[in-house]
Design a protein around this motif. Structure first.
Motif, PDB file in Angstrom:
ATOM      1  N   GLY A 111      -3.362  20.093   2.883  1.00 22.55           N
ATOM      2  CA  GLY A 111      -2.397  19.656   3.866  1.00 22.55           C
ATOM      3  C   GLY A 111      -3.009  19.012   5.082  1.00 22.55           C
ATOM      4  O   GLY A 111      -2.296  18.581   5.965  1.00 22.55           O
ATOM      5  N   SER A 112      -4.334  18.938   5.181  1.00 24.98           N
ATOM      6  CA  SER A 112      -4.951  18.385   6.381  1.00 24.98           C
ATOM      7  C   SER A 112      -5.616  17.041   6.151  1.00 24.98           C
ATOM      8  O   SER A 112      -6.159  16.463   7.081  1.00 24.98           O
ATOM      9  CB  SER A 112      -5.995  19.383   6.915  1.00 24.98           C
ATOM     10  N   GLY A 113      -5.600  16.542   4.922  1.00 24.56           N
ATOM     11  CA  GLY A 113      -6.262  15.281   4.606  1.00 24.56           C
ATOM     12  C   GLY A 113      -5.368  14.076   4.831  1.00 24.56           C
ATOM     13  O   GLY A 113      -4.245  14.187   5.320  1.00 24.56           O
ATOM     14  N   PRO A 114      -5.866  12.924   4.466  1.00 27.22           N
ATOM     15  CA  PRO A 114      -5.113  11.681   4.647  1.00 27.22           C
ATOM     16  C   PRO A 114      -3.813  11.657   3.849  1.00 27.22           C
ATOM     17  O   PRO A 114      -3.709  12.267   2.791  1.00 27.22           O
ATOM     18  CB  PRO A 114      -6.072  10.610   4.110  1.00 27.22           C
ATOM     19  N   ASP A 115      -2.839  10.935   4.358  1.00 25.23           N
ATOM     20  CA  ASP A 115      -1.556  10.753   3.690  1.00 25.23           C
ATOM     21  C   ASP A 115      -1.668   9.548   2.751  1.00 25.23           C
ATOM     22  O   ASP A 115      -1.181   8.465   3.043  1.00 25.23           O
ATOM     23  CB  ASP A 115      -0.452  10.534   4.727  1.00 25.23           C
ATOM     24  N   TRP A 116      -2.328   9.745   1.613  1.00 30.09           N
ATOM     25  CA  TRP A 116      -2.531   8.629   0.685  1.00 30.09           C
ATOM     26  C   TRP A 116      -1.223   8.142   0.098  1.00 30.09           C
ATOM     27  O   TRP A 116      -1.085   6.968  -0.232  1.00 30.09           O
ATOM     28  CB  TRP A 116      -3.525   9.030  -0.407  1.00 30.09           C
ATOM     29  N   VAL A 117      -0.225   9.026  -0.039  1.00 34.13           N
ATOM     30  CA  VAL A 117       1.084   8.598  -0.538  1.00 34.13           C
ATOM     31  C   VAL A 117       1.658   7.541   0.394  1.00 34.13           C
ATOM     32  O   VAL A 117       2.100   6.482  -0.035  1.00 34.13           O
ATOM     33  CB  VAL A 117       2.052   9.789  -0.679  1.00 34.13           C
ATOM     34  N   GLY A 118       1.646   7.831   1.680  1.00 31.09           N
ATOM     35  CA  GLY A 118       2.181   6.874   2.645  1.00 31.09           C
ATOM     36  C   GLY A 118       1.381   5.585   2.690  1.00 31.09           C
ATOM     37  O   GLY A 118       1.941   4.491   2.812  1.00 31.09           O
ATOM     38  N   ILE A 119       0.073   5.704   2.586  1.00 30.51           N
ATOM     39  CA  ILE A 119      -0.788   4.526   2.646  1.00 30.51           C
ATOM     40  C   ILE A 119      -0.551   3.630   1.439  1.00 30.51           C
ATOM     41  O   ILE A 119      -0.354   2.412   1.572  1.00 30.51           O
ATOM     42  CB  ILE A 119      -2.263   4.962   2.761  1.00 30.51           C
ATOM     43  N   VAL A 120      -0.543   4.214   0.244  1.00 31.75           N
ATOM     44  CA  VAL A 120      -0.308   3.425  -0.967  1.00 31.75           C
ATOM     45  C   VAL A 120       1.120   2.898  -0.976  1.00 31.75           C
ATOM     46  O   VAL A 120       1.366   1.755  -1.369  1.00 31.75           O
ATOM     47  CB  VAL A 120      -0.628   4.252  -2.232  1.00 31.75           C
ATOM     48  N   SER A 121       2.060   3.703  -0.514  1.00 33.71           N
ATOM     49  CA  SER A 121       3.449   3.246  -0.434  1.00 33.71           C
ATOM     50  C   SER A 121       3.567   2.009   0.437  1.00 33.71           C
ATOM     51  O   SER A 121       4.295   1.076   0.112  1.00 33.71           O
ATOM     52  CB  SER A 121       4.349   4.346   0.125  1.00 33.71           C
ATOM     53  N   GLY A 122       2.838   2.002   1.549  1.00 31.42           N
ATOM     54  CA  GLY A 122       2.858   0.852   2.436  1.00 31.42           C
ATOM     55  C   GLY A 122       2.333  -0.408   1.769  1.00 31.42           C
ATOM     56  O   GLY A 122       2.861  -1.501   1.975  1.00 31.42           O
ATOM     57  N   LEU A 123       1.315  -0.266   0.948  1.00 33.65           N
ATOM     58  CA  LEU A 123       0.771  -1.415   0.227  1.00 33.65           C
ATOM     59  C   LEU A 123       1.750  -1.960  -0.801  1.00 33.65           C
ATOM     60  O   LEU A 123       1.806  -3.159  -1.047  1.00 33.65           O
ATOM     61  CB  LEU A 123      -0.515  -1.029  -0.517  1.00 33.65           C
ATOM     62  N   LEU A 124       2.515  -1.063  -1.432  1.00 35.76           N
ATOM     63  CA  LEU A 124       3.399  -1.457  -2.519  1.00 35.76           C
ATOM     64  C   LEU A 124       4.814  -1.793  -2.085  1.00 35.76           C
ATOM     65  O   LEU A 124       5.588  -2.318  -2.879  1.00 35.76           O
ATOM     66  CB  LEU A 124       3.452  -0.338  -3.567  1.00 35.76           C
ATOM     67  N   ALA A 125       5.163  -1.504  -0.845  1.00 37.82           N
ATOM     68  CA  ALA A 125       6.527  -1.739  -0.368  1.00 37.82           C
ATOM     69  C   ALA A 125       6.855  -3.225  -0.372  1.00 37.82           C
ATOM     70  O   ALA A 125       6.027  -4.065  -0.027  1.00 37.82           O
ATOM     71  CB  ALA A 125       6.692  -1.172   1.037  1.00 37.82           C
ATOM     72  N   ASN A 126       8.079  -3.550  -0.778  1.00 36.42           N
ATOM     73  CA  ASN A 126       8.496  -4.951  -0.849  1.00 36.42           C
ATOM     74  C   ASN A 126       8.426  -5.651   0.492  1.00 36.42           C
ATOM     75  O   ASN A 126       8.233  -6.855   0.549  1.00 36.42           O
ATOM     76  CB  ASN A 126       9.896  -5.063  -1.443  1.00 36.42           C
ATOM     77  N   GLY A 127       8.581  -4.934   1.581  1.00 35.90           N
ATOM     78  CA  GLY A 127       8.525  -5.547   2.902  1.00 35.90           C
ATOM     79  C   GLY A 127       7.123  -5.640   3.476  1.00 35.90           C
ATOM     80  O   GLY A 127       6.937  -6.085   4.604  1.00 35.90           O
ATOM     81  N   SER A 128       6.116  -5.241   2.704  1.00 43.23           N
ATOM     82  CA  SER A 128       4.747  -5.253   3.217  1.00 43.23           C
ATOM     83  C   SER A 128       4.204  -6.669   3.298  1.00 43.23           C
ATOM     84  O   SER A 128       4.730  -7.595   2.693  1.00 43.23           O
ATOM     85  CB  SER A 128       3.831  -4.414   2.321  1.00 43.23           C
ATOM     86  N   ALA A 129       3.127  -6.818   4.038  1.00 40.89           N
ATOM     87  CA  ALA A 129       2.469  -8.124   4.159  1.00 40.89           C
ATOM     88  C   ALA A 129       1.984  -8.623   2.810  1.00 40.89           C
ATOM     89  O   ALA A 129       1.854  -9.823   2.599  1.00 40.89           O
ATOM     90  CB  ALA A 129       1.300  -8.024   5.148  1.00 40.89           C
ATOM     91  N   GLN A 130       1.727  -7.703   1.869  1.00 39.11           N
ATOM     92  CA  GLN A 130       1.271  -8.092   0.542  1.00 39.11           C
ATOM     93  C   GLN A 130       2.411  -8.582  -0.345  1.00 39.11           C
ATOM     94  O   GLN A 130       2.176  -9.154  -1.388  1.00 39.11           O
ATOM     95  CB  GLN A 130       0.550  -6.924  -0.161  1.00 39.11           C
ATOM     96  N   GLY A 131       3.651  -8.335   0.045  1.00 37.80           N
ATOM     97  CA  GLY A 131       4.791  -8.792  -0.746  1.00 37.80           C
ATOM     98  C   GLY A 131       5.150  -7.876  -1.894  1.00 37.80           C
ATOM     99  O   GLY A 131       5.632  -8.323  -2.927  1.00 37.80           O
TER     100      GLY A 131
END
Length: 145
Positions: free
Chosen positions: A24-44
């Motif tokens: 519970g104290s490590g990085p939020d990789w779910v949120g980070i990867v979600s940000g990369l894959l989100a349709n509204g992201s800079a990556q498209g």
């Protein structure tokens, strides 16, 4: 909000608390990867991210992740080069890890996540596969991280 955004967002919420890396104290990789894959992201979204990776010379790897069969590996350095140093620095800062560690984690997670999101060997036009599969896969990957 598109279907992919909804699925990724729901998976992120479903995994909140257990998807925080080590105890519970490590990085939020779910949120980070979600940000990369989100349709509204800079990556498209997923399609845009895959095009970016292919354009950076990772076409064979990307096709192996989308297609059937074994996923070809990618290194953290290759991802860093493909995504750009600025983006990798932002992701590392979000995670609270070094640039190299962010690249290493993403190099382990992205092939599996993309493989899971493309179960029929092609990028879905309107979104991703089953939420249960995605949430289970992200949770399994994060427990290994």
């Amino acid at each position: 909000m598109g279907l992919m955004d909804s699925l990724i967002g729901a998976a992120t919420q479903a995994l909140a608390g257990q998807g925080q890396g080590h105890g519970g104290s490590g990085p939020d990789w779910v949120g980070i990867v979600s940000g990369l894959l989100a349709n509204g992201s800079a990556q498209g979204g997923l399609g845009g991210l895959l095009k970016q990776l292919e354009g950076a010379g990772l076409g064979e790897q990307v096709q192996s992740w989308v297609g059937h069969g074994a996923n070809q590996p990618v290194s953290g350095d290759q991802l860093s080069s493909a995504l750009g140093g600025d983006l990798m620095s932002q992701l590392a800062a979000q995670a609270g890890v070094s640039h190299a560690e962010a690249g290493s984690q993403l190099s382990q997670m992205l092939p599996e996540i993309i493989n899971m999101l493309t179960p029929h060997g092609e990028v879905p036009a309107a979104g991703a596969g089953g939420l249960g599969d995605l949430a289970g896969m992200l949770g399994g990957l994060l427990k290994q991280a």
